[in-house]
Design a protein around this motif. Sequence first.
Motif, PDB file in Angstrom:
ATOM      1  N   MET A  72      48.083  37.850  25.553  1.00 33.57           N
ATOM      2  CA  MET A  72      48.941  38.221  24.430  1.00 33.57           C
ATOM      3  C   MET A  72      48.961  37.102  23.392  1.00 33.57           C
ATOM      4  O   MET A  72      48.899  35.932  23.736  1.00 33.57           O
ATOM      5  CB  MET A  72      50.372  38.458  24.915  1.00 33.57           C
ATOM      6  CG  MET A  72      50.487  39.639  25.868  1.00 33.57           C
ATOM      7  SD  MET A  72      50.240  41.157  24.978  1.00 33.57           S
ATOM      8  CE  MET A  72      49.887  42.251  26.325  1.00 33.57           C
ATOM      9  N   THR A 116      50.913  35.052  20.398  1.00 36.79           N
ATOM     10  CA  THR A 116      52.232  34.757  19.838  1.00 36.79           C
ATOM     11  C   THR A 116      52.074  33.678  18.775  1.00 36.79           C
ATOM     12  O   THR A 116      51.027  33.057  18.652  1.00 36.79           O
ATOM     13  CB  THR A 116      53.190  34.247  20.918  1.00 36.79           C
ATOM     14  OG1 THR A 116      52.634  33.073  21.485  1.00 36.79           O
ATOM     15  CG2 THR A 116      53.402  35.289  21.999  1.00 36.79           C
ATOM     16  N   GLU A 117      53.128  33.473  18.021  1.00 36.36           N
ATOM     17  CA  GLU A 117      53.088  32.404  17.004  1.00 36.36           C
ATOM     18  C   GLU A 117      54.064  31.310  17.393  1.00 36.36           C
ATOM     19  O   GLU A 117      55.161  31.580  17.860  1.00 36.36           O
ATOM     20  CB  GLU A 117      53.472  32.979  15.636  1.00 36.36           C
ATOM     21  CG  GLU A 117      52.375  33.835  15.032  1.00 36.36           C
ATOM     22  CD  GLU A 117      52.685  34.184  13.584  1.00 36.36           C
ATOM     23  OE1 GLU A 117      53.569  33.524  13.009  1.00 36.36           O
ATOM     24  OE2 GLU A 117      52.032  35.097  13.058  1.00 36.36           O
ATOM     25  N   ARG A 147      48.803  33.432  24.878  1.00 40.57           N
ATOM     26  CA  ARG A 147      49.572  33.232  26.107  1.00 40.57           C
ATOM     27  C   ARG A 147      49.333  34.418  27.028  1.00 40.57           C
ATOM     28  O   ARG A 147      49.354  35.567  26.598  1.00 40.57           O
ATOM     29  CB  ARG A 147      51.064  33.108  25.791  1.00 40.57           C
ATOM     30  CG  ARG A 147      51.368  31.945  24.883  1.00 40.57           C
ATOM     31  CD  ARG A 147      52.850  31.784  24.726  1.00 40.57           C
ATOM     32  NE  ARG A 147      53.474  31.473  26.014  1.00 40.57           N
ATOM     33  CZ  ARG A 147      54.772  31.264  26.152  1.00 40.57           C
ATOM     34  NH1 ARG A 147      55.567  31.331  25.119  1.00 40.57           N
ATOM     35  NH2 ARG A 147      55.273  30.992  27.338  1.00 40.57           N
ATOM     36  N   ASN A 194      50.406  36.826  30.010  1.00 38.72           N
ATOM     37  CA  ASN A 194      51.524  37.263  30.845  1.00 38.72           C
ATOM     38  C   ASN A 194      50.987  37.826  32.156  1.00 38.72           C
ATOM     39  O   ASN A 194      49.783  37.837  32.406  1.00 38.72           O
ATOM     40  CB  ASN A 194      52.398  38.278  30.100  1.00 38.72           C
ATOM     41  CG  ASN A 194      51.647  39.553  29.793  1.00 38.72           C
ATOM     42  OD1 ASN A 194      50.636  39.849  30.433  1.00 38.72           O
ATOM     43  ND2 ASN A 194      52.119  40.307  28.811  1.00 38.72           N
ATOM     44  N   ILE A 254      50.691  40.802  33.307  1.00 36.19           N
ATOM     45  CA  ILE A 254      49.788  41.957  33.207  1.00 36.19           C
ATOM     46  C   ILE A 254      48.366  41.501  32.894  1.00 36.19           C
ATOM     47  O   ILE A 254      47.386  41.964  33.497  1.00 36.19           O
ATOM     48  CB  ILE A 254      50.281  42.922  32.110  1.00 36.19           C
ATOM     49  CG1 ILE A 254      51.695  43.395  32.408  1.00 36.19           C
ATOM     50  CG2 ILE A 254      49.315  44.115  31.990  1.00 36.19           C
ATOM     51  CD1 ILE A 254      51.819  44.177  33.678  1.00 36.19           C
ATOM     52  N   ILE A 275      46.823  40.153  35.996  1.00 31.67           N
ATOM     53  CA  ILE A 275      46.404  41.205  36.938  1.00 31.67           C
ATOM     54  C   ILE A 275      45.104  41.846  36.470  1.00 31.67           C
ATOM     55  O   ILE A 275      44.174  42.083  37.244  1.00 31.67           O
ATOM     56  CB  ILE A 275      47.518  42.269  37.090  1.00 31.67           C
ATOM     57  CG1 ILE A 275      48.719  41.667  37.810  1.00 31.67           C
ATOM     58  CG2 ILE A 275      46.999  43.498  37.855  1.00 31.67           C
ATOM     59  CD1 ILE A 275      49.932  42.577  37.846  1.00 31.67           C
ATOM     60  N   VAL A 276      45.042  42.111  35.153  1.00 35.84           N
ATOM     61  CA  VAL A 276      43.828  42.741  34.607  1.00 35.84           C
ATOM     62  C   VAL A 276      42.615  41.847  34.838  1.00 35.84           C
ATOM     63  O   VAL A 276      41.541  42.317  35.244  1.00 35.84           O
ATOM     64  CB  VAL A 276      44.010  43.047  33.106  1.00 35.84           C
ATOM     65  CG1 VAL A 276      42.681  43.475  32.489  1.00 35.84           C
ATOM     66  CG2 VAL A 276      45.054  44.122  32.912  1.00 35.84           C
ATOM     67  N   ILE A 307      41.587  42.001  38.438  1.00 36.89           N
ATOM     68  CA  ILE A 307      40.916  43.272  38.731  1.00 36.89           C
ATOM     69  C   ILE A 307      39.483  43.275  38.195  1.00 36.89           C
ATOM     70  O   ILE A 307      38.547  43.722  38.864  1.00 36.89           O
ATOM     71  CB  ILE A 307      41.700  44.447  38.102  1.00 36.89           C
ATOM     72  CG1 ILE A 307      43.078  44.580  38.758  1.00 36.89           C
ATOM     73  CG2 ILE A 307      40.916  45.763  38.221  1.00 36.89           C
ATOM     74  CD1 ILE A 307      43.060  45.024  40.187  1.00 36.89           C
TER      75      ILE A 307
END
Lengths: 170, 172
Positions: B1, B3-4, B13, B15, B17, B20-21, B24
């Motif tokens: 993800m 961010t500023e 950054r 997270n 998820i 996990i991706v 996988i």
Amino acid sequence: MEKGNNSKKHRINAVDVIIILLITVVIAAAAVIFIGGGGIDGLTGNQLVDFEYVIEFRQLREEFTDNIVPGQQLVDAAEKKRLGESMAVNISPSVITNTDMENGKLVYANHPDYYDVDVIVKAKALINDEGEVFIDGTYRLTVGGLIYVQMPNFTGSAYCTEMIIAEDNK
Amino acid sequence: MTTENKTGKRRIRLNIIDFIVIIILIGAAVGIAFRFGLVERVKTQVSMDGASISFLVQNIQEASYSYFNIGEEFEDVTHKCSFGTLESKQEFPAETYITDINGNIIKTYVENDRIDLRGVMSSVGKFTDEGFLLDGIHFIAPGSSINIRSSVISVWITVTDIVKTDPNVSTK
């Protein structure tokens, strides 16, 4: 994912939920394909029993007959499933049914170059309530069924001609 | 993800998820590598064995014999890999069988420009307890029926014998 005041909060949005669902589906599908799916209906127990059966290679050239010997591991060439170990081998000339044109009778003629090779195979098998046999718990064996066999020094197709089930396994 | 930060620069950054991706995706890559034998290919190609593969081609036109060129490389079309280099060849009258009036089977030979061809191919693979693996991957054995081709001929052969020649041939 992050609030305007920069405080760290893990919030899950709709896209994340979709990704999690997709991953769950993929994992479940993989589990079914690689682990499950081999269930056998009507199984009385999970015990593998000793089992013998006979397969017949028909009309092999003579040069191949010495390649089939006892003590070899057999593998199903199509699905790479274990089929057991060859215990005994019987080689005989292929018999061809012809007609004697002079007197109109059937003639059972030995082929001059081709041989039938019978192999007794010993394996572990599951036998369910209906009497269906699954070699090594996975390979469905039937008399008359065509098997694509791999051995270390020979490969070819053979028919299962006989299943020998011990009395205490019936 | 993305961010500023306070200075307005965009930072990446990860997270949970994303993590996990990534896991996988790595798992999928490893699974594909195993599924298509890439790991086996790397492991076996460091120590392959030389092999002489004898083969038989039945009932081909006599003119086809001259298209089997000694020293030429053949490709295994069935398994999509190299099959080997033709070392030797011999032609024989094409065998056939007829039935006489009493129903006996008699061996004879086709005299209409048809031949059987026997040859030996110098090849590379791995000898294992389960048998010979052509190119370290593909199981073949006496009895295997394989489509091979060179630059000038394509033909189905029956493997009749496989003998180890040079152990630990280095490849590629």
